[in-house]
Write a protein that holds these residues in place. Structure first.
Motif, PDB file in Angstrom:
ATOM      1  N   ILE A 107      -7.393   3.061  -3.622  1.00 29.07           N
ATOM      2  CA  ILE A 107      -8.005   1.270  -4.364  1.00 29.07           C
ATOM      3  C   ILE A 107      -7.520   0.295  -4.034  1.00 29.07           C
ATOM      4  CG2 ILE A 107      -7.932   0.741  -6.383  1.00 29.07           C
ATOM      5  CD1 ILE A 107      -7.420   3.709  -8.208  1.00 29.07           C
ATOM      6  N   LYS A 108      -5.365   0.158  -3.674  1.00 30.01           N
ATOM      7  CA  LYS A 108      -5.092  -0.723  -3.247  1.00 30.01           C
ATOM      8  C   LYS A 108      -4.826  -1.565  -1.947  1.00 30.01           C
ATOM      9  CE  LYS A 108      -3.174  -2.452  -7.262  1.00 30.01           C
ATOM     10  NZ  LYS A 108      -3.278  -3.666  -7.558  1.00 30.01           N
TER      11      LYS A 108
ATOM     12  N   TRP B 199       2.432   1.797  -3.127  1.00 27.02           N
ATOM     13  CA  TRP B 199       1.387   2.331  -4.306  1.00 27.02           C
ATOM     14  C   TRP B 199       1.315   3.933  -4.415  1.00 27.02           C
ATOM     15  CZ3 TRP B 199       0.047   0.609  -9.235  1.00 27.02           C
ATOM     16  CH2 TRP B 199      -0.074  -0.415  -9.757  1.00 27.02           C
ATOM     17  N   THR B 200       0.761   4.254  -2.664  1.00 28.19           N
ATOM     18  CA  THR B 200       0.737   5.496  -2.394  1.00 28.19           C
ATOM     19  C   THR B 200       1.458   6.086  -2.666  1.00 28.19           C
ATOM     20  OG1 THR B 200      -0.398   4.627  -0.337  1.00 28.19           O
ATOM     21  CG2 THR B 200       0.413   7.192  -0.313  1.00 28.19           C
TER      22      THR B 200
ATOM     23  N   THR C  64       0.887  -0.888  -0.080  1.00 29.21           N
ATOM     24  CA  THR C  64       0.214  -0.270  -0.349  1.00 29.21           C
ATOM     25  C   THR C  64       0.968   1.270  -0.210  1.00 29.21           C
ATOM     26  OG1 THR C  64      -1.545  -0.758   1.223  1.00 29.21           O
ATOM     27  CG2 THR C  64      -1.761   1.344   0.840  1.00 29.21           C
TER      28      THR C  64
ATOM     29  N   ILE D   9      -4.233   8.492  -4.421  1.00 27.66           N
ATOM     30  CA  ILE D   9      -5.293   7.981  -5.407  1.00 27.66           C
ATOM     31  C   ILE D   9      -5.135   6.195  -5.983  1.00 27.66           C
ATOM     32  CG2 ILE D   9      -7.234   7.567  -6.664  1.00 27.66           C
ATOM     33  CD1 ILE D   9      -7.647   9.720  -5.318  1.00 27.66           C
ATOM     34  N   PRO D  10      -4.143   6.035  -6.499  1.00 30.09           N
ATOM     35  CA  PRO D  10      -3.982   4.509  -6.241  1.00 30.09           C
ATOM     36  C   PRO D  10      -3.368   3.537  -5.099  1.00 30.09           C
ATOM     37  CG  PRO D  10      -2.176   5.577  -8.327  1.00 30.09           C
ATOM     38  CD  PRO D  10      -3.588   6.839  -7.689  1.00 30.09           C
TER      39      PRO D  10
ATOM     40  N   LYS E  28     -14.674  -3.083  -5.379  1.00 35.62           N
ATOM     41  CA  LYS E  28     -13.810  -1.964  -4.492  1.00 35.62           C
ATOM     42  C   LYS E  28     -14.857  -0.933  -4.545  1.00 35.62           C
ATOM     43  CE  LYS E  28     -10.581  -1.573  -7.229  1.00 35.62           C
ATOM     44  NZ  LYS E  28     -10.585  -3.031  -7.578  1.00 35.62           N
TER      45      LYS E  28
ATOM     46  N   SER F  50      -8.165  -2.976  -2.675  1.00 31.75           N
ATOM     47  CA  SER F  50      -8.364  -4.029  -2.963  1.00 31.75           C
ATOM     48  C   SER F  50      -7.760  -6.002  -2.009  1.00 31.75           C
ATOM     49  CB  SER F  50      -6.618  -4.390  -3.933  1.00 31.75           C
ATOM     50  OG  SER F  50      -7.566  -3.612  -5.315  1.00 31.75           O
TER      51      SER F  50
ATOM     52  N   GLN G 282      -7.304  -9.455  -4.242  1.00 23.32           N
ATOM     53  CA  GLN G 282      -7.192  -8.492  -4.766  1.00 23.32           C
ATOM     54  C   GLN G 282      -8.766  -9.164  -6.220  1.00 23.32           C
ATOM     55  OE1 GLN G 282      -3.515  -6.655  -6.182  1.00 23.32           O
ATOM     56  NE2 GLN G 282      -2.629  -8.569  -5.002  1.00 23.32           N
TER      57      GLN G 282
END
Length: 211
Positions: free
Chosen positions: A118-119, A108-109, A105, A114-115, A153, A122, A146
């Motif tokens: 989202i993750k 991705w952050t 996480t 935003i991604p 989501k 997931s 996932q």
């Protein structure tokens, strides 16, 4: 969104599961908040110490709260403070999953916020899957989460969003209201997971075998 994933439906299911069990749920929530507060207080001492305490202790207790509310929803089991420590029985496996989810996480952050969010959604079913499938590794549980959350989501996001009004009211009570709100939210998440298992054609076992 199907009717079964509507926030009102899931919240009503959670409320019904909690009916007559609010007192033990609130007591368990109180113990959870105290333990979490101890970890947070360490941030005033040292940021690294706080991170270690959170990832290695407070997050495990949070998973225990998750499981206590899941048992309440699926089995009608009364929440107990001792249930908060149940994940420590498989400490290495649970911490491994916590660390993987945290690192994935975070990475991705770092790309964009935003991604990362989202993750986070997931990966949100990881600990349910991990408990329900003791033979799975942490990585397999994350993969299964996932795939199960593919296309759902937004459903979980809307469920989370539906508690904002309750969170505002809880804040007005100087945080006391969170003792009721926390088990309400966690039980609604349990309802979401159980609905997800019924509504999706993807199961944890098929998710891993498909890799």
């Amino acid at each position: 969104m199907t009717e079964n994933f509507r926030p009102t439906v899931l919240r009503n299911q959670a409320y019904e599961a909690l009916r007559g069990k609010w007192t033990p749920a609130v007591v368990t929530s109180l113990v959870f908040c105290i333990l979490l507060g101890v970890a947070v207080s360490l941030s005033r001492v040292n940021a690294l110490l706080y991170l270690i305490a959170y990832l290695g202790g407070a997050s495990i207790v949070a998973i225990g709260m998750l499981y206590a509310c899941w048992d309440l929803f699926t089995k009608g089991t009364l929440p107990e403070a001792g249930a908060l420590f149940a994940p420590f029985k498989q400490y290495a496996r649970t911490v491994g999953a916590v660390l993987l989810v945290f690192v994935y996480t975070l990475l991705w952050t770092l790309l964009l916020v935003i991604p990362g969010i989202i993750k986070a959604y997931s990966y949100s079913m990881t600990f349910y899957i991990l408990r329900e499938n003791p033979e799975m590794t942490a990585g397999d549980a994350i993969t299964a989460s996932q795939k199960m959350m593919d296309g759902h989501k937004m459903d979980l996001f809307l469920l989370s969003l539906s508690f904002i009004g309750w969170a505002i009211l809880a804040s007005i009570t100087f945080g006391i209201g969170y003792l009721w709100l926390i088990p309400y939210i966690y039980t609604a998440y349990a309802a979401f997971y159980e609905t997800l298992k019924k509504e999706t054609s993807v199961t944890p076992a098929t998710s891993v075998s498909a890799e």
